[in-house]
Design an enzyme around this catalytic site. Structure first.
Site, PDB file in Angstrom:
ATOM      1  N   ASN A  84       0.830  -1.196   0.000  1.00  0.00           N
ATOM      2  CA  ASN A  84       0.000   0.000   0.000  1.00  0.00           C
ATOM      3  C   ASN A  84       0.869   1.253   0.000  1.00  0.00           C
ATOM      4  O   ASN A  84       2.095   1.176   0.083  1.00  0.00           O
ATOM      5  CB  ASN A  84      -0.964  -0.025   1.182  1.00  0.00           C
ATOM      6  CG  ASN A  84      -2.296   0.619   0.855  1.00  0.00           C
ATOM      7  OD1 ASN A  84      -2.356   1.619   0.159  1.00  0.00           O
ATOM      8  ND2 ASN A  84      -3.376   0.044   1.372  1.00  0.00           N
ATOM      9  N   HIS A 114      22.951   1.945  13.644  1.00  0.00           N
ATOM     10  CA  HIS A 114      24.050   2.906  13.710  1.00  0.00           C
ATOM     11  C   HIS A 114      24.788   2.744  15.026  1.00  0.00           C
ATOM     12  O   HIS A 114      24.211   2.331  16.026  1.00  0.00           O
ATOM     13  CB  HIS A 114      23.512   4.339  13.576  1.00  0.00           C
ATOM     14  CG  HIS A 114      22.767   4.568  12.302  1.00  0.00           C
ATOM     15  ND1 HIS A 114      23.394   4.861  11.120  1.00  0.00           N
ATOM     16  CD2 HIS A 114      21.452   4.502  12.013  1.00  0.00           C
ATOM     17  CE1 HIS A 114      22.503   4.980  10.160  1.00  0.00           C
ATOM     18  NE2 HIS A 114      21.310   4.768  10.683  1.00  0.00           N
TER      19      HIS A 114
END
Length: 137
Positions: A84, A114
């Site tokens: 979608n 990270h």
């Protein structure tokens, strides 16, 4: 190893300052601009863009624009997948979507992590782990 090879191996790599990876993302963004502006009724054009973005055109793949991906080439879709609007695939690592999967609007698939230490994070380092969504989800 190149930064791209490190990325695909799940190692720390330079995600932000490496020229090869930056150029790949820019090329992908240009393809996404075309995809996101192509009417859903232009299926031949959409299939051509699927092929450029993902390398294949699985049977029954429908993606409602807008779509955001980093590379595209690290994403594989099974058959009869519906994505979608406004989904994001951060595909620094492989993202595998099985057969007969429906993905709701605004879903995000994030492969990157990270460093917690700012000195390394400020160097642009990250590493990516794969995501697998099984069949019939």
């Amino acid at each position: 190893m190149t930064e791209k090879e490190k990325m695909m191996a799940g190692m720390w790599y330079d995600a932000n300052y490496n020229q090869e990876l930056t150029e790949l993302r820019f090329k992908t963004q240009e393809l996404l601009l075309k995809f996101n502006q192509t009417p859903l009724s232009h299926q031949d054009d959409i299939h051509d863009l699927y092929k450029e973005l993902f390398g294949t055109v699985p049977k029954g793949l429908t993606i409602i624009a807008p779509l955001t991906v980093d590379y595209g080439s690290n994403i594989s879709f099974g058959e009869n997948v519906f994505v979608n609007a406004s989904c994001y695939f951060m595909d620094g690592a492989k993202i595998t979507i099985g057969h007969n999967v429906f993905i709701g609007p605004y879903c995000g698939f994030y492969t990157a992590s990270h460093p917690l230490a700012y000195k390394y994070r400020n160097q642009g380092l990250e590493k990516a782990s794969p995501i697998v969504v099984g069949d019939n989800c």
